[in-house]
Design a protein around this motif. Structure first.
Motif, PDB file in Angstrom:
ATOM      1  N   LYS A   1       1.664  -8.508 -14.062  1.00  0.00           N
ATOM      2  CA  LYS A   1       2.088  -8.828 -15.417  1.00  0.00           C
ATOM      3  C   LYS A   1       3.610  -8.735 -15.537  1.00  0.00           C
ATOM      4  O   LYS A   1       4.256  -7.950 -14.841  1.00  0.00           O
ATOM      5  CB  LYS A   1       1.448  -7.870 -16.430  1.00  0.00           C
ATOM      6  N   CYS A   2       4.156  -9.538 -16.442  1.00  0.00           N
ATOM      7  CA  CYS A   2       5.570  -9.456 -16.812  1.00  0.00           C
ATOM      8  C   CYS A   2       5.618  -9.058 -18.275  1.00  0.00           C
ATOM      9  O   CYS A   2       5.227  -9.841 -19.149  1.00  0.00           O
ATOM     10  CB  CYS A   2       6.260 -10.801 -16.599  1.00  0.00           C
ATOM     11  N   ILE A   3       6.082  -7.853 -18.549  1.00  0.00           N
ATOM     12  CA  ILE A   3       6.078  -7.314 -19.904  1.00  0.00           C
ATOM     13  C   ILE A   3       7.523  -7.243 -20.397  1.00  0.00           C
ATOM     14  O   ILE A   3       8.367  -6.567 -19.805  1.00  0.00           O
ATOM     15  CB  ILE A   3       5.412  -5.932 -19.935  1.00  0.00           C
ATOM     16  N   PHE A   4       7.802  -7.964 -21.474  1.00  0.00           N
ATOM     17  CA  PHE A   4       9.151  -8.017 -22.026  1.00  0.00           C
ATOM     18  C   PHE A   4       9.358  -6.898 -23.041  1.00  0.00           C
ATOM     19  O   PHE A   4       8.492  -6.622 -23.865  1.00  0.00           O
ATOM     20  CB  PHE A   4       9.386  -9.354 -22.730  1.00  0.00           C
ATOM     21  N   ASN A   5      10.534  -6.282 -22.951  1.00  0.00           N
ATOM     22  CA  ASN A   5      10.945  -5.295 -23.948  1.00  0.00           C
ATOM     23  C   ASN A   5      11.968  -5.935 -24.873  1.00  0.00           C
ATOM     24  O   ASN A   5      12.907  -6.583 -24.420  1.00  0.00           O
ATOM     25  CB  ASN A   5      11.576  -4.081 -23.263  1.00  0.00           C
ATOM     26  N   THR A   6      11.780  -5.752 -26.182  1.00  0.00           N
ATOM     27  CA  THR A   6      12.692  -6.384 -27.140  1.00  0.00           C
ATOM     28  C   THR A   6      13.625  -5.390 -27.826  1.00  0.00           C
ATOM     29  O   THR A   6      14.434  -5.794 -28.657  1.00  0.00           O
ATOM     30  CB  THR A   6      11.896  -7.147 -28.215  1.00  0.00           C
ATOM     31  N   SER A   7      13.531  -4.100 -27.519  1.00  0.00           N
ATOM     32  CA  SER A   7      14.452  -3.142 -28.131  1.00  0.00           C
ATOM     33  C   SER A   7      15.787  -3.176 -27.397  1.00  0.00           C
ATOM     34  O   SER A   7      15.896  -3.647 -26.272  1.00  0.00           O
ATOM     35  CB  SER A   7      13.855  -1.731 -28.105  1.00  0.00           C
TER      36      SER A   7
ATOM     37  N   MET B   1      -0.254  -4.903 -26.623  1.00  0.00           N
ATOM     38  CA  MET B   1       0.795  -5.833 -26.245  1.00  0.00           C
ATOM     39  C   MET B   1       0.429  -7.232 -26.726  1.00  0.00           C
ATOM     40  O   MET B   1      -0.749  -7.580 -26.795  1.00  0.00           O
ATOM     41  CB  MET B   1       1.002  -5.804 -24.730  1.00  0.00           C
ATOM     42  N   LEU B   2       1.435  -8.007 -27.047  1.00  0.00           N
ATOM     43  CA  LEU B   2       1.223  -9.355 -27.542  1.00  0.00           C
ATOM     44  C   LEU B   2       1.319 -10.355 -26.396  1.00  0.00           C
ATOM     45  O   LEU B   2       2.310 -10.355 -25.644  1.00  0.00           O
ATOM     46  CB  LEU B   2       2.276  -9.703 -28.598  1.00  0.00           C
TER      47      LEU B   2
ATOM     48  N   CYS C   1       2.491 -13.015 -19.147  1.00  0.00           N
ATOM     49  CA  CYS C   1       3.677 -12.579 -19.872  1.00  0.00           C
ATOM     50  C   CYS C   1       3.278 -11.989 -21.221  1.00  0.00           C
ATOM     51  O   CYS C   1       2.525 -12.615 -21.981  1.00  0.00           O
ATOM     52  CB  CYS C   1       4.636 -13.744 -20.080  1.00  0.00           C
ATOM     53  N   LEU C   2       3.792 -10.790 -21.505  1.00  0.00           N
ATOM     54  CA  LEU C   2       3.458 -10.091 -22.742  1.00  0.00           C
ATOM     55  C   LEU C   2       4.706  -9.456 -23.331  1.00  0.00           C
ATOM     56  O   LEU C   2       5.733  -9.328 -22.657  1.00  0.00           O
ATOM     57  CB  LEU C   2       2.399  -9.006 -22.484  1.00  0.00           C
ATOM     58  N   VAL C   3       4.598  -9.032 -24.588  1.00  0.00           N
ATOM     59  CA  VAL C   3       5.687  -8.327 -25.265  1.00  0.00           C
ATOM     60  C   VAL C   3       5.212  -6.932 -25.639  1.00  0.00           C
ATOM     61  O   VAL C   3       4.140  -6.757 -26.220  1.00  0.00           O
ATOM     62  CB  VAL C   3       6.144  -9.081 -26.532  1.00  0.00           C
ATOM     63  N   LEU C   4       6.013  -5.934 -25.292  1.00  0.00           N
ATOM     64  CA  LEU C   4       5.728  -4.542 -25.627  1.00  0.00           C
ATOM     65  C   LEU C   4       6.015  -4.315 -27.108  1.00  0.00           C
ATOM     66  O   LEU C   4       7.015  -4.808 -27.639  1.00  0.00           O
ATOM     67  CB  LEU C   4       6.624  -3.651 -24.771  1.00  0.00           C
ATOM     68  N   THR C   5       5.147  -3.579 -27.787  1.00  0.00           N
ATOM     69  CA  THR C   5       5.307  -3.352 -29.225  1.00  0.00           C
ATOM     70  C   THR C   5       5.459  -1.867 -29.534  1.00  0.00           C
ATOM     71  O   THR C   5       5.159  -0.998 -28.705  1.00  0.00           O
ATOM     72  CB  THR C   5       4.098  -3.889 -30.007  1.00  0.00           C
TER      73      THR C   5
END
Length: 503
Positions: free
Chosen positions: A423-429, A1-2, A224-228
């Motif tokens: 954690k707060c993990i954002f999904n971008t799809s 995760m980013l 805060c992270l972004v799922l890849t």
């Protein structure tokens, strides 16, 4: 995760990169400007268009002047710069780029007491006035200039962030911010780009790499992270030759009323297509024919009266989803309460299950640790109180997921997965074409199916959200009906498993 970074952390990453790579602050600015220009040319290849670059006197303005020079070198000859000299302060890198812009023959106009632009004839306006250093609302001449630029209704491209936009923290749609058609941002999206208020100011953003030290960035303990895609490929498990339906678990779907059986059907069908070995739907008797016709693979336990059916042996299920189309009557409340008192394994709670808990909050302590709650924004606020901004919801989500020991999936354009670890993990799809009733029911069935297959609930939530969005992306078009998306789920999973096999 980013990791997603705050403005202060981004500046720290800049400073660390300068100290630990053979690069000066000017070189880093040149690198960022070059990356911006590459992205700009891809979006606006017409060299004949007139471009006006608005610069402050800090490093964001230095970026703007470097961009002006580099674009002219690339053949954009109808380009000029305007400098907002509303402060006596200038950074060294701004001054260096100012001198280089003059030597390159670029027309530069200073804005001082007059904030213009009364006669701006450009086709494209590049906003390089203020960057991530801003920590308060625009005021005075800055505010007046931002309002005038917005009134021009030009095509605006912002450098890193639109002027007046906060990288993190509470925002309002009434804030004064330069409205951007495209924001080309450096290294990472800013956290607020992923929250709905940004939609009032940013139509689209693009992230460009500028070579900041990734080890340093990833060493930060950002919440805060972004799922890849790599995360998803890493999480997914290949099916083995001797696996069988018992290997992939048994899902129980407690959903539907006689008027809302569609929600139960979508949830159950999504469970099947996501790969659960067995799926059982606990539904009212009026829905039995619809279930048998629509999804013959799904078994049924009929609810004839109030409470948990005596034939429902909860111990044989590996995951339970409760809520889609269940209704909020006292009978449904009693059913939910009895179920929560009877189960110890994590459950997936959606729709009316969440509405019932918000109305009867004494049931919240009954929710088993490790459970997954999947609210949309109104359900989230009913559960946890009204919020003035999406940033406030981020803070609440992190706190409640941690204190309750659950995963909270706050559904949105960039859905947020709040984990028990804080954690707060954002999904971008995903795509706006998925904005139709029933999509949440599909997601609930997917998450329950993945839990039954042995995935940790928080991982199941991440996988479910990402695969759900990616399936919608694959279909494309103006609208994606939930029943059509369900058919795409196995294909989407297979694509990621093939990718996993090539690593």
């Amino acid at each position: 995760m980013l990791n997603l970074l705050t403005a202060d952390q981004i500046r720290a990453a800049d400073e660390y990169t300068i100290r630990n790579q053979p690069v000066t602050s000017y070189d880093l600015m040149e690198r960022a400007s070059s990356a911006f220009v590459t992205a700009f040319i891809a979006a606006y290849p017409d060299r004949s268009e007139e471009i006006s670059v608005y610069c402050g006197t800090g490093n964001n303005g230095g970026d703007g002047l470097a961009i002006t020079r580099l674009l002219k070198q690339k053949g954009y000859n109808n380009i000029s710069a305007k400098i907002a000299r509303f402060s006596e302060r200038s950074t060294a890198d701004f001054l260096r780029n100012y001198e280089m812009a003059l030597k390159a023959g670029i027309t530069v106009r200073d804005l001082k007491g007059d904030v213009g632009p009364e006669n701006e004839n450009c086709d494209v306006l590049i906003d390089a006035l203020l960057g991530t250093g801003l920590n308060k609302p625009l005021e005075g001449l800055w505010k007046a200039l931002a309002i005038k630029i917005n009134d021009l209704q030009k095509t605006v491209i912002s450098v890193d962030v639109p002027t007046g936009f906060k990288s993190e923290g509470s925002m309002s749609v009434n804030d004064t911010v330069i409205r951007s058609n495209l924001t080309i941002t450096f290294q990472r999206p800013k956290i607020n780009f992923l929250l709905p208020e940004s939609g009032h100011f940013i139509k689209e953003f693009k992230v460009v790499e500028i070579g900041l030290d990734e080890d340093f960035i990833n060493s930060h303990g950002s919440p805060c992270l972004v799922l890849t895609e790599d995360d998803v490929s890493g999480f997914l498990k290949q099916r083995q030759p001797f696996d069988h339906k018992g290997t992939f678990g048994h899902v129980l779907i407690v959903a539907g009323e006689k008027e809302t059986m569609g929600a139960a059907l979508l949830t159950a069908e999504a469970s099947v297509f996501t790969g659960a070995g067995l799926t059982t739907a606990c539904i009212p008797s009026q829905g039995l024919m619809a279930l048998n016709v629509r999804i013959p693979e799904v078994m049924a336990v009929v609810r004839e009266s109030v409470g948990v059916p005596k034939s429902l042996e909860l111990k044989k299920y590996n995951s339970i989803a409760i809520g889609p189309g269940l209704g909020t009557s006292m009978g449904s409340k009693d059913l939910l309460s009895d179920l929560l008192k009877s189960v110890s394994l994590p459950v997936v709670l959606d729709a009316d299950a969440l509405n019932l808990i918000s109305q009867h909050y004494e049931m919240m302590p009954l929710v088993p640790e490790g459970s997954v709650l999947t609210p949309h924004v109104k359900e989230f606020d009913r559960l946890f109180g009204e919020h003035k901004s999406w940033w406030d919801r981020v803070e609440t989500g992190i706190d409640r997921a941690s204190s309750l020991g659950v995963t909270i999936v706050l559904k949105n354009r960039y859905t947020m997965i709040f984990t028990p670890e804080g954690k707060c993990i954002f999904n971008t799809s995903g795509t706006a074409a998925m904005s139709t009733g029933g999509m949440g029911d599909v997601l609930t069935g997917m998450i329950a199916s993945l839990i039954a297959q042995g995935y940790k609930p928080s991982i199941a939530a991440m996988l479910g959200v990402f695969l759900h969005g990616t399936a919608g992306d694959s279909i494309g078009g103006y609208v994606v009906p939930p029943s059509r998306l369900i058919k795409e789920i196995p294909l989407t999973i297979s694509k990621f498993l093939k990718t996993k096999g090539t690593h």
